[in-house]
Design a protein around this motif. Structure first.
Motif, short mmCIF file in Angstrom:
data_model
loop_
_atom_site.label_atom_id
_atom_site.label_comp_id
_atom_site.label_asym_id
_atom_site.label_seq_id
_atom_site.Cartn_x
_atom_site.Cartn_y
_atom_site.Cartn_z
N UNK A 289 -9.00 6.49 -0.26
CA UNK A 289 -8.84 5.26 0.51
C UNK A 289 -7.44 5.16 1.12
N UNK A 290 -6.59 6.11 0.77
CA UNK A 290 -5.31 6.22 1.47
C UNK A 290 -4.19 5.37 0.89
N UNK A 291 -3.04 5.44 1.53
CA UNK A 291 -1.89 4.66 1.06
C UNK A 291 -2.10 3.18 1.39
N UNK A 292 -1.20 2.35 0.94
CA UNK A 292 -1.38 0.90 1.06
C UNK A 292 -1.62 0.43 2.50
N UNK A 293 -0.82 0.88 3.49
CA UNK A 293 -1.06 0.39 4.85
C UNK A 293 -2.41 0.85 5.42
N UNK A 294 -2.79 2.10 5.14
CA UNK A 294 -4.08 2.63 5.62
C UNK A 294 -5.23 1.81 5.04
N UNK A 295 -5.12 1.57 3.75
CA UNK A 295 -6.14 0.83 3.03
C UNK A 295 -6.24 -0.60 3.58
N UNK A 296 -5.08 -1.20 3.79
CA UNK A 296 -5.06 -2.58 4.28
C UNK A 296 -5.69 -2.69 5.68
N UNK A 297 -5.37 -1.71 6.53
CA UNK A 297 -5.94 -1.71 7.89
C UNK A 297 -7.46 -1.61 7.82
N UNK A 298 -7.95 -0.75 6.93
CA UNK A 298 -9.40 -0.61 6.77
C UNK A 298 -10.01 -1.94 6.29
N UNK A 299 -9.38 -2.57 5.31
CA UNK A 299 -9.92 -3.82 4.77
C UNK A 299 -9.92 -4.91 5.84
N UNK A 300 -8.90 -4.91 6.70
CA UNK A 300 -8.87 -5.92 7.77
C UNK A 300 -10.00 -5.69 8.78
N UNK A 301 -10.29 -4.44 9.07
CA UNK A 301 -11.43 -4.14 9.96
C UNK A 301 -12.74 -4.57 9.32
N UNK A 302 -12.81 -4.44 8.00
CA UNK A 302 -14.03 -4.88 7.29
C UNK A 302 -14.14 -6.41 7.32
N UNK A 303 -13.03 -7.09 7.08
CA UNK A 303 -13.04 -8.57 7.12
C UNK A 303 -13.48 -9.04 8.51
N UNK A 304 -13.00 -8.35 9.55
CA UNK A 304 -13.34 -8.71 10.93
C UNK A 304 -14.74 -8.25 11.32
N UNK A 305 -15.44 -7.57 10.41
CA UNK A 305 -16.78 -7.05 10.66
C UNK A 305 -16.79 -6.05 11.82
N UNK A 306 -15.66 -5.36 12.03
CA UNK A 306 -15.62 -4.29 13.04
C UNK A 306 -16.29 -3.03 12.51
N UNK A 307 -16.41 -2.95 11.19
CA UNK A 307 -17.14 -1.86 10.56
C UNK A 307 -17.80 -2.46 9.31
N UNK A 308 -18.58 -1.62 8.62
CA UNK A 308 -19.26 -2.16 7.43
C UNK A 308 -18.92 -1.29 6.21
N UNK A 309 -18.99 -1.88 5.03
CA UNK A 309 -18.71 -1.10 3.83
C UNK A 309 -19.71 0.05 3.67
N UNK A 310 -20.91 -0.12 4.22
CA UNK A 310 -21.92 0.93 4.09
C UNK A 310 -21.49 2.17 4.89
N UNK A 311 -21.02 1.93 6.13
CA UNK A 311 -20.56 3.05 6.96
C UNK A 311 -19.29 3.67 6.36
N UNK A 312 -18.37 2.84 5.89
CA UNK A 312 -17.09 3.37 5.37
C UNK A 312 -17.29 4.11 4.06
N UNK A 313 -18.20 3.62 3.22
CA UNK A 313 -18.48 4.30 1.96
C UNK A 313 -19.01 5.70 2.25
#
Lengths: 323, 323
Positions: A289-313
């Motif tokens: 899941x990467x370092x803290x900034x990478x991880x945070x950016x991914x989580x923000x895209x998930x919160x914004x529904x720009x991607x889904x946990x199913x696709x990212x998993x």
């Protein structure tokens, strides 16, 4: 400890010789997840399997720690060396655990035949289970005859940890909670022996009756072992000798043809093996899941529904797993 | 549901339209771990994030189910559609859960604005957590305004599940357990609101005082939100309106500059993502350990100490993981 094989061998030999210093050092290596810990444990493991591991599980306030303390004294009088591992998975966020009652164990502090170790959660169940397994293996290799594995509470995590025990004691107190609901199905299934502690209180008879009824409903007798119910008052040592006898009876039952002891030994190995694998997989997931900034950016895209946990998993799994 | 993309789209559209039949069908696909469930959830997910998820956690006997029932009635009177997900991870071996108290929810059985779903453990925590996430996502996509996520007990597993909640209510009862130990550190950290249910009993003042003391010690005020403590008597509906208000106040606080709501939304996504990955990794581990005879042969070699879990874990991991 140096990574030189000869140095590892010498260190392992000291542990097998029962050195408290070497054993404690090995436990710290385990705590710190030092890579060398794996090599040490691998060598120690072939010398394990002699200790009798007794799980002691009960809710906070059940007097479980005092009871453990009494059991230590009884086993010491039998000339046995006793290890105590106290596990508290109840505080997942702080990383710390309320284990103040360990202070009561101080009477054994100067006894070299007793070794006490407390483990708090490290943020994930797999990790705690694995640490517990490793510490128990070290105590076993050190030559402790009996290892008391004390866990707080009666949830899934404790059920997981108790898989390491050859005999599992569940401690209940009269009148804790309102009703039969407090004696959950899970407890019935992990208990080889019940201790009704604080049995001088009102409601002990009812608690015993409730357990007996549950045992009848579950038809536990069909399995060849009906978990005995022992009344104890840990503070006065009342009933503790009977509890020791009940634990010994369960150990003796392991020789009977209808005992599930061989199956339990296999389950115990499965538990240890799977904890190791699962723990490493979770570590690899965290890395992926990467370092803290990478991880945070991914989580923000998930919160914004720009991607889904199913696709990212799926993406993470494709990166981690072969074929 | 056919794997044809157009058929999936049509099915997803029915769920988004709020069809109870389609939603229930999707939940069964999730239960059965049908491969198509992933594709459906992936499409639904982009339409989620509108529902308010409220966790209700408490020990058996705390009257949590009755309280949940009362909350449903209050939210219905506000015109909100309410989903209830009741999770019981307490019986890991049977695969079943004692959810008889769900019968009490029957008064809502004919109300199309209420959807109730019970989830029992499926043998591993990851699996249960993932199923819960999926069911909540489906209810959210179906347009339910409020989702009450009720969990039994207060162990690590419940803490895990409650990560999905926007607001987490911890239900305590006066005098359950002897002392402060029963209010474990973990509870303090997951609670956004405390409900002291059965508050007409002796000891309610003491329980409230104990929580306040713990809150002072933990300096919770520094975080911008001091979890309010509401007295309730669920059986008579006393205090339930106040509890609804306290939950609404926590939701309103999410708009404040010092709220941790954005961080919690990210943690919520991290929880959902990691549950999915972990669940699949554990499945792959089980596959790697082989069929029943292969697995049994390995476990017997471990019991005989012909090999060690450390060596075997490494072998399995080498087979599973890339580089």
């Amino acid at each position: 400890v140096s990574t030189d094989p000869a140095a590892i061998d010498a260190f392992v030999a000291r542990i097998l010789d029962g050195s408290v210093r070497a054993g404690a050092r090995a436990m710290r290596l385990v705590d710190d997840r030092e890579p060398i810990a794996g090599a040490i444990l691998d060598r120690l493991y072939r010398h394990t399997g002699r200790a009798r591991v007794i799980g002691i599980t009960g809710n906070p306030g059940s007097g479980k720690s005092t009871l453990t303390d009494r059991l230590v004294a009884h086993y010491r009088r039998q000339g046995k060396r006793v290890g105590v591992v106290a596990v508290d998975p109840s505080s997942p966020f702080t990383g710390g655990a309320i284990l103040g009652d360990r202070i009561r164990m101080n009477q054994h502090a100067t006894d070299p035949g007793v070794f006490i170790r407390s483990l708090a959660t490290r943020g994930n169940l797999g990790g705690l289970s694995r640490s517990t397994n490793d510490v128990v293996a070290i105590l076993d290799a050190m030559g402790f005859d009996v290892i008391l594995l004390e866990t707080v509470g009666v949830g899934q995590d404790e059920v997981e940890i108790v898989k390491l025990a050859h005999t599992s004691v569940v401690v209940l107190v009269p009148g804790l909670g309102d009703d039969i609901q407090a004696i959950k199905a899970g407890i019935l299934e992990i208990a080889d022996v019940f201790a009704i502690n604080k049995a001088d209180r009102d409601g002990a008879d009812r608690t015993i009756r409730d357990i007996r009824n549950l045992q009848m409903l579950a038809d536990v007798a069909a399995s060849g072992w009906t978990p005995p119910i022992v009344r104890t008052v840990a503070t006065t040592d009342e009933g503790v000798a009977e509890l020791v006898d009940a634990i010994a009876a369960h150990e003796a039952h392991a020789q009977d043809a209808d005992s599930d002891a061989p199956e339990r030994l296999r389950r115990r190995e499965a538990h240890i093996l799977e904890s190791l694998i699962r723990d490493r997989l979770v570590e690899r997931m965290a890395e992926a899941l990467g370092d803290a900034p990478t991880r945070r950016a991914l989580l923000e895209r998930l919160v914004a529904r720009e991607t889904t946990p199913y696709a990212e998993a799926q993406r993470v799994l494709d990166g981690l797993l072969r074929g």
